[in-house]
Structure formats: structure tokens, C-alpha cells
Design a protein around this motif. Structure first.
Motif, PDB file in Angstrom:
ATOM      1  N   ALA A   1       0.712  -1.037  -0.088  1.00 39.50           N
ATOM      2  CA  ALA A   1      -0.114  -0.075   0.245  1.00 39.50           C
ATOM      3  C   ALA A   1       0.728   1.264   0.188  1.00 39.50           C
ATOM      4  O   ALA A   1       0.598   2.190  -0.563  1.00 39.50           O
ATOM      5  CB  ALA A   1      -0.760  -0.095   1.250  1.00 39.50           C
ATOM      6  N   LEU A   2       2.001   1.355   0.594  1.00 38.84           N
ATOM      7  CA  LEU A   2       2.679   2.469   0.933  1.00 38.84           C
ATOM      8  C   LEU A   2       3.313   2.974  -0.508  1.00 38.84           C
ATOM      9  O   LEU A   2       3.045   4.202  -0.748  1.00 38.84           O
ATOM     10  CB  LEU A   2       3.923   2.581   1.847  1.00 38.84           C
ATOM     11  CG  LEU A   2       4.614   3.637   2.387  1.00 38.84           C
ATOM     12  CD1 LEU A   2       3.610   4.601   2.939  1.00 38.84           C
ATOM     13  CD2 LEU A   2       5.429   3.183   3.212  1.00 38.84           C
ATOM     14  N   PRO A   3       3.952   2.238  -1.454  1.00 41.56           N
ATOM     15  CA  PRO A   3       4.276   2.578  -2.837  1.00 41.56           C
ATOM     16  C   PRO A   3       3.272   3.357  -3.513  1.00 41.56           C
ATOM     17  O   PRO A   3       3.205   4.404  -4.091  1.00 41.56           O
ATOM     18  CB  PRO A   3       4.916   1.712  -3.403  1.00 41.56           C
ATOM     19  CG  PRO A   3       5.279   0.738  -2.359  1.00 41.56           C
ATOM     20  CD  PRO A   3       4.240   0.883  -1.140  1.00 41.56           C
ATOM     21  N   LEU A   4       1.875   2.631  -3.298  1.00 40.78           N
ATOM     22  CA  LEU A   4       0.803   3.189  -4.025  1.00 40.78           C
ATOM     23  C   LEU A   4       0.304   4.286  -3.672  1.00 40.78           C
ATOM     24  O   LEU A   4      -0.203   5.222  -4.400  1.00 40.78           O
ATOM     25  CB  LEU A   4      -0.257   2.105  -4.122  1.00 40.78           C
ATOM     26  CG  LEU A   4      -1.796   2.381  -4.755  1.00 40.78           C
ATOM     27  CD1 LEU A   4      -1.413   2.635  -6.236  1.00 40.78           C
ATOM     28  CD2 LEU A   4      -2.703   1.193  -4.340  1.00 40.78           C
ATOM     29  N   MET A   5       0.199   4.697  -2.309  1.00 38.29           N
ATOM     30  CA  MET A   5      -0.145   5.803  -1.492  1.00 38.29           C
ATOM     31  C   MET A   5       0.768   6.947  -2.091  1.00 38.29           C
ATOM     32  O   MET A   5       0.051   8.269  -2.285  1.00 38.29           O
ATOM     33  CB  MET A   5      -0.462   5.649  -0.198  1.00 38.29           C
ATOM     34  CG  MET A   5      -1.233   4.584   0.267  1.00 38.29           C
ATOM     35  SD  MET A   5      -1.272   4.338   2.055  1.00 38.29           S
ATOM     36  CE  MET A   5      -2.234   5.625   2.762  1.00 38.29           C
ATOM     37  N   VAL A   6       2.105   6.636  -1.980  1.00 37.47           N
ATOM     38  CA  VAL A   6       2.935   7.913  -2.221  1.00 37.47           C
ATOM     39  C   VAL A   6       2.945   8.255  -3.774  1.00 37.47           C
ATOM     40  O   VAL A   6       2.736   9.538  -4.251  1.00 37.47           O
ATOM     41  CB  VAL A   6       4.467   7.505  -2.075  1.00 37.47           C
ATOM     42  CG1 VAL A   6       5.584   8.330  -2.504  1.00 37.47           C
ATOM     43  CG2 VAL A   6       4.670   7.188  -0.534  1.00 37.47           C
ATOM     44  N   ARG A   7       2.703   7.272  -4.669  1.00 40.37           N
ATOM     45  CA  ARG A   7       2.682   7.351  -6.273  1.00 40.37           C
ATOM     46  C   ARG A   7       1.175   7.987  -6.579  1.00 40.37           C
ATOM     47  O   ARG A   7       1.281   8.919  -7.276  1.00 40.37           O
ATOM     48  CB  ARG A   7       2.428   5.912  -7.108  1.00 40.37           C
ATOM     49  CG  ARG A   7       2.659   6.257  -8.478  1.00 40.37           C
ATOM     50  CD  ARG A   7       3.011   4.966  -9.026  1.00 40.37           C
ATOM     51  NE  ARG A   7       1.821   4.000  -8.995  1.00 40.37           N
ATOM     52  CZ  ARG A   7       1.733   2.735  -8.326  1.00 40.37           C
ATOM     53  NH1 ARG A   7       2.994   2.500  -7.868  1.00 40.37           N
ATOM     54  NH2 ARG A   7       0.893   2.025  -8.162  1.00 40.37           N
ATOM     55  N   ALA A   8       0.031   7.975  -5.631  1.00 45.50           N
ATOM     56  CA  ALA A   8      -0.941   8.710  -5.915  1.00 45.50           C
ATOM     57  C   ALA A   8      -0.948  10.154  -5.199  1.00 45.50           C
ATOM     58  O   ALA A   8      -2.040  10.825  -5.287  1.00 45.50           O
ATOM     59  CB  ALA A   8      -1.987   7.882  -5.118  1.00 45.50           C
ATOM     60  N   GLY A   9      -0.011  10.492  -4.677  1.00 47.90           N
ATOM     61  CA  GLY A   9       0.329  11.648  -4.035  1.00 47.90           C
ATOM     62  C   GLY A   9      -0.060  11.892  -2.634  1.00 47.90           C
ATOM     63  O   GLY A   9      -0.199  13.085  -1.988  1.00 47.90           O
ATOM     64  N   TYR A  10      -0.259  10.674  -1.886  1.00 54.52           N
ATOM     65  CA  TYR A  10      -0.494  10.820  -0.410  1.00 54.52           C
ATOM     66  C   TYR A  10       0.555  11.765   0.298  1.00 54.52           C
ATOM     67  O   TYR A  10       1.824  11.308  -0.234  1.00 54.52           O
ATOM     68  CB  TYR A  10      -0.717   9.572   0.102  1.00 54.52           C
ATOM     69  CG  TYR A  10      -2.234   9.062   0.119  1.00 54.52           C
ATOM     70  CD1 TYR A  10      -3.067   8.833   1.076  1.00 54.52           C
ATOM     71  CD2 TYR A  10      -3.054   8.940  -1.217  1.00 54.52           C
ATOM     72  CE1 TYR A  10      -4.511   8.639   1.154  1.00 54.52           C
ATOM     73  CE2 TYR A  10      -4.397   8.715  -1.336  1.00 54.52           C
ATOM     74  CZ  TYR A  10      -5.052   8.728  -0.256  1.00 54.52           C
ATOM     75  OH  TYR A  10      -6.479   8.238  -0.159  1.00 54.52           O
ATOM     76  N   SER A  11       0.482  12.260   1.296  1.00 50.50           N
ATOM     77  CA  SER A  11       1.281  12.610   2.163  1.00 50.50           C
ATOM     78  C   SER A  11       2.215  11.536   2.844  1.00 50.50           C
ATOM     79  O   SER A  11       1.477  10.254   3.280  1.00 50.50           O
ATOM     80  CB  SER A  11       0.997  13.474   3.501  1.00 50.50           C
ATOM     81  OG  SER A  11       1.624  13.622   4.564  1.00 50.50           O
TER      82      SER A  11
END
Length: 427
Positions: free
Chosen positions: A124-134
């Protein structure tokens, strides 16, 4: 000598000496230095150890650990996380909400913090960062959601507290349901609020990153829910003891691995080997803690603690506040297992002296101990996230990200203190 013995043990823990040797060694030194005690006090230790090893309640610990490890390696949890993120990704904060929900489901089936945090960090973390999440919100959500297995049954903390405090583990599991759901709700409400106040830190997922459907989510979550119903349902209804339910859980996890075609001798061997390592660590700490408690009580340490609270604390709420503060502060530096085996037995006589309900107090302790996984410098969840993703996030970003979730855990603890019916509603 008893109080000095306690501080010596805590100091040795702080410099990194293995826990079991710290408590056993501190007990041995204190016995040698105390002419009124002597080494004769250890004559009863073999009988205490035999009682630990023949305890049917503690049998559930390695079984639940094995169940969680089999589930982690079966790929079932990974499919659930991917399906959940695809379904909720179109919402503001949807990925973070998905992580919390998956964390809750994993808590009710796996109950192993390391496995949950590492798996969600990798997926989940790489996906969240790629999506622009803090990065702060992403890492904080994953670290906090992974710790839900410490309060949502079946929880190793609850099993240990049940044994230490002589409480029915089944009642502890039932009593922890609403506090666990309260914590999940607070996490989700916080994510919804912060993602609407600051949309740039939790934007919706783009269409190209959404691959799942409602059918894939149902297909992924149904096996996990079925296993959860079998394991927890049999405990809640009294059909089976926690140990028996854990054995069913191991069989169920193995069946799910077979259905996913991931079950093989190597996978089984690795799961059993890791279970033996974790269980051996827990029971070695328990043996060391038993020796420590034996000498501590012989030196009159428990009587001194009761005398202190009896002479200086005239309110049950002040005692509860002091106890929670001590456990919370110790959680910054030592693990929940050491606190459960060393500090909790010291608090139990005082708890009985004030007439506090043991079940309610145990749930408060479990919720407090959960924060030890998030509080620096030695919060294990923080190391799991950092170790899993490497340079994708910094330690500073992880530390900053867990602050709101630690505050939410303290809020949940306060609500359970003010509203004890959250524990007794289903008991």
C-alpha cells in the motif's frame, strides 16, 4: 532492595541486554545480596515453570502465531488489500481508509503486528505515495493500522493478560470487541476529516491505479471473514476454548493457503520455524519474569507498592491514572511482553485493593500497551515500516505521521475509562 532490583532490570533493558537474561539475572543477584532471601527461594521455581508449560491457556499463543504466519504466506491478505484499495481509492482518503479496514480484518484473523505492517507497507505505501498521499499520513496510517491486532481479538496481549491476571480469555476477547471497533472508527473519522481539510495530502486514486471490482473484493474478503467467524465465533459462543479455536484457525489458514495454491512444504516449514522462534522468545521472557517476581515478592516489593498507594493515593482514579502513565511511559523503552510479565503483576494486588474490575482494567492495559508499538524511540511498528520500504520514507516522516494516531489511541483509552459499558456490553 526490591525497588532497586526493579530499576536495575529496567536500566539493563535500556542498554540492550536480552530480556529473559535481564530479569533472571536481576533476580539471581538480588537473591545473593539479600541474606534473608538466598538462593533457596529458587527451590520452587521448577514447579512454577512446570505450571507455565502445562498451562492450556498459553497454548493458544503459538497456535495463533502459526495461524497468522500461514495467512501471511498464503496470499489471501495481499489479495484483500489490493481489492480494498481499488474499491475505495476513488474517495478522498480512500486508500488510507482501505488500509485501516484491512488492518482491522487482519487483526481479527492474523493478530501479528510485524506481518500486518510489513505486508501493508510493501503493497500500500508505494501506491499511496505514487497517488500523491502525504508520506506522513501514509506511513502513520499503516503503522497504526497494523497495531490493531493488539486489541482486536484474537490478540496475543489479551491471552497473556488473561493468564497473568487470571481472567477468562474468552471474556477478554468479548470485552475487547467494542474498544477495538471504537479505535477503528476514530482512525477512519480522522482520515475523513483531515483529507477534506487538506485534500492535497490524500487525493483520490487515478483510474489507471484502480483494477478491482466489487466481485473481487467479495471474493477476497469472504475467506477471511469465514475464518474469523469460525475462530472468534466458537470462542464467543462457548463452543470451544481459545486454544481449541486457535487450532481450528491453523487448519483454516492451511486450507486457505491450499485454495490459493501457495501451500507447500517450504512455506509450512518457514511458518513453523518462525512460530517456534517467536514462541520461544515469549516463554523465555516469561520464565525470567517468573524468577524476577518470585524474588521481588520475597523481598516485600509487592507489599511496598500496596503500602505506597494505600498511604499516598486515596482515589481509585488517581491510581488508574498513575498506572496508565507508568505503562505508557515504559512503552517508549520496553516491549509489551516485559510490561505484561513484570509491571502488571505488581499492579494486580493494588487493583484488587481498590476493588477495580479486573476485566475492565485488563482492557485498559491492552489499549495502553498497544501504543508501545508506535511510540519512539523503540516502537516496533515504526521499524517494520522503515525496514520494509527503505528510503521511500524517512524515519522523521514516520515519527511525525504516528503522532495523530497515538493521540487517537489515548482518546480511545480515555473513552473506555469514562464509559466502562464499552467493555461490558456483550460480556
Amino acid at each position: 532492595m526490591a525497588i532497586l532490583m526493579l530499576f536495575i532490570a529496567l536500566g539493563l533493558l535500556g542498554v540492550g541486554i536480552p530480556v529473559a537474561f535481564v530479569f533472571g539475572g536481576a533476580a539471581l543477584v538480588a537473591a545473593l545480596l539479600s541474606p534473608d532471601v538466598g538462593l533457596e527461594v529458587f527451590n520452587v521455581l521448577p514447579f512454577r515453570i512446570y505450571g507455565i508449560m502445562s498451562n492450556s491457556t498459553l497454548m493458544a499463543v503459538p497456535l495463533f502465531i502459526l495461524m497468522g504466519l500461514l495467512l501471511e504466506r498464503s496470499g489471501t491478505a495481499e489479495k484483500l488489500l489490493i481489492a480494498m484499495t481499488s474499491m475505495f481509492g476513488s474517495l478522498k482518503g480512500g486508500l488510507a481508509i482501505s488500509v485501516v479496514l484491512v488492518g482491522a480484518v487482519l487483526a481479527a484473523t492474523m493478530g501479528i503486528v510485524s506481518a500486518s505492517v510489513v505486508m501493508m507497507s510493501l503493497i500500500a505505501l508505494p501506491l499511496m505515495v505514487r497517488a500523491g498521499y502525504s508520506k506522513e499520513l501514509s506511513s502513520g496510517t499503516i503503522a497504526a493500522s497494523g497495531t490493531l491486532g493488539q486489541i482486536i481479538p484474537p490478540s496475543v496481549i489479551l491471552i497473556i493478560l488473561g493468564d497473568v491476571m487470571n481472567i477468562s480469555v474468552g471474556e477478554l476477547f468479548v470485552g475487547a470487541v467494542l474498544p477495538g471497533l471504537l479505535l477503528v472508527t476514530l482512525y477512519i473519522v480522522y482520515i475523513i476529516v483531515i483529507s477534506h481539510l487538506k485534500p492535497h495530502i490524500a487525493p483520490p486514486l487515478s483510474d489507471e491505479d484502480r483494477h478491482g471490482s466489487f466481485a473481487s473484493l467479495v471474493w477476497a474478503i469472504t475467506p477471511m471473514l469465514a475464518l474469523m467467524i469460525v475462530v472468534l465465533g466458537s470462542i464467543f459462543t462457548g463452543i470451544a476454548s481459545p486454544s481449541e479455536s486457535a487450532a481450528f484457525g491453523v487448519i483454516g489458514a492451511a486450507v486457505l493457503a491450499m485454495l490459493n495454491k501457495t501451500f507447500n512444504p517450504t512455506m509450512l516449514y518457514q511458518s513453523i520455524r518462525e512460530t517456534l522462534k517467536l514462541s520461544g522468545m515469549i516463554f523465555m521472557i516469561l520464565i525470567g519474569a517468573t524468577a524476577f517476581s518470585l524474588v521481588f515478592n520475597e523481598l516485600g516489593g509487592t507489599d511496598q507498592v500496596i503500602e505506597f498507594f494505600g498511604n499516598h493515593v486515596d482515589s481509585v482514579w488517581i491510581f488508574i491514572f498513575i498506572a496508565m502513565m507508568v505503562v505508557f511511559i515504559l512503552g517508549f523503552f520496553i516491549d509489551f511482553i516485559e510490561i505484561s510479565f513484570i509491571i502488571v503483576p505488581i499492579l494486580i494486588p493494588v487493583m484488587h485493593a481498590y476493588g477495580i474490575d479486573p476485566l475492565w482494567f485488563a482492557i485498559l492495559l491492552a489499549m495502553n500497551l498497544q501504543t508501545s508499538f508506535l511510540t519512539p524511540p523503540f516502537g516496533l511498528s515504526l521499524f517494520f515500516v522503515k525496514g520494509a520500504v527503505g528510503d521511500l520514507v524517512t524515519s522523521g516522516q514516520i515519527y511525525k505521521g504516528i503522532i495523530p494516531f497515538v493521540l487517537l489511541q489515548i482518546l480511545a483509552l480515555g473513552l473506555v475509562m469514562l464509559f466502562p459499558n464499552l467493555v461490558f456490553a456483550f460480556v
